[in-house]
Design a protein around this motif. Structure first.
Motif: not given
Length: 385
Positions: A26, A30, A83, A86, A90, A94, A99, A103, A157, A160, A164, A217
């Motif tokens: 996953e 992403v 976005i 995605a 995907l 998710l 996400m 991104i 979560t 990511l 980020t 993806p």
């Protein structure tokens, strides 16, 4: 650059060993979608900064200022479009908000790293160029390592969000490198550097990213684990290709500064092609060692790694053809070749991956690379007549 490769390898090993194969897949899917949009931020002007500052260093602030302005104007539109892509590409399930933020962080940090690094490279400060490129994966590795060490349970979560946070933090660290405090008058600039001048480089990078990342993806629809295994094999090839990449990045500013760079291009290019052959053989022979690093859950990556072993040879050849086109002022040839390669790559992935899985993704990479090289050769022969 060795430090950057070590950080990237450490990140792959850390996440592959601590996350479930599903979760790792996953994460890979992403970041892959964000990855193939990165070259669109700034419209490729970082590469024009490399060429123009190397040729005309006294006007460096003006070139940098124009590139930063294009970067700032394109960041949000590209992020919004990515976005949306995605959400379409995907599989469902998710965390959408997380996400989207991840991104944005990837687009900001990677594109700003490219611009700052190219600026230092143009100034022949190769150690600074290497340090800038190494800093982002190092900071991400540190942040993810702290997450794994301090948290009892890591899900997509949390991974990511930490990824980020590291991305935005590195963007803040890089801002002083690219920020021009006072406006610079363009009187000393020998190149106009219009906004569209970097599009051939942007198209080339986009084609490369589509070739390398669009399969993730698509593979994710067959199983996030397949996307993770394919990513591991790709990252292994990238790390093994480090000597080739280092030679190329050291070579370009030297060639740009020469009035007649073709003799050195032929000599050094032949050496790099021979090195790529040796590198491919080494990758093929060492592929069975990969599960020792990332775990037995990714044994299917061995076959993919062997299939991808000869891709660096084709990539070096295409890079040499790119420089030949740039030297002769035929940058539009690069644009057309990359558009051809990018379109063929997307079509090949869409046709081969659902039927053949990871093997289809590897075959699609070769098809796209060969198509781009043949297109560049054809354009060069046509131009010579």
């Amino acid at each position: 650059m060795l430090l950057r490769a070590a950080a990237q390898a450490g990140t792959v090993v850390l996440l592959a060993r601590t996350l479930a194969a599903q979760t790792y897949g996953e994460f890979v899917a992403v970041i892959a979608v964000a990855g193939f949009a990165v070259p669109l931020v700034g419209l490729g002007l970082s590469n024009m900064v490399l060429r123009n500052v190397a040729r005309n260093p006294q006007a460096a602030p003006w070139y940098l200022e124009r590139a930063v302005a294009a970067w700032a104007r394109t960041l949000l539109p590209v992020a919004a479009a990515t976005i949306g892509i995605a959400l379409l590409l995907l599989p469902k399930g998710l965390p959408a908000a997380t996400m989207a933020v991840a991104i944005c962080g990837e687009l900001l940090a990677s594109s700003l790293t490219e611009l700052a690094g190219r600026f230092r490279q143009a100034q022949h400060r190769l150690h600074a160029y290497g340090a800038i490129n190494a800093g982002l994966p190092l900071l991400r590795l540190l942040a993810l390592g702290l997450l794994v060490f301090l948290s009892e349970r890591t899900d997509i979560t949390s991974v990511l969000w930490i990824f980020t946070a590291a991305s935005f933090a590195y963007g803040l660290l890089l801002w002083p490198v690219v920020h021009v405090a006072t406006p610079f008058i363009a009187e000393g600039a020998t190149e106009a550097m219009p906004v569209t001048s970097g599009l051939p480089f942007s198209a080339s990078a986009l084609a490369m990213r589509l070739q390398g990342e669009f399969n993730k993806p698509i593979l994710a629809h067959a199983g996030f684990g397949l996307a993770g295994s394919y990513n591991i094999a790709q990252r292994a090839v990238d790390m093994a290709s480090l000597p080739l990449l280092a030679l190329q990045e050291a070579l370009w500013p030297k060639l740009y500064a020469q009035a007649n760079p073709l003799p050195q291009l032929r000599r050094t290019g032949a050496a790099m092609l021979l090195l790529a052959v040796a590198l491919g053989a080494l990758i093929w022979l060492s592929a069975p060692l990969l599960p020792l690093l990332v775990g037995n859950a990714y044994e299917d990556a061995i076959r993919v790694l062997r299939m991808l072993a000869w891709l660096p040879l084709l990539q070096v050849g295409r890079s040499l053809l790119n420089f030949h086109a740039i030297h002769h002022g035929h940058m539009q040839h690069i644009s057309w070749a990359c558009l051809i390669g990018g379109g063929i790559s997307v079509c090949a992935v869409a046709a081969l991956v659902p039927a053949h899985g990871m093997a289809g993704a590897a075959i699609a990479s070769y098809i796209a690379e060969i198509a781009m090289s043949l297109a560049l050769l054809g354009f060069a022969v046509q131009a010579s007549h």
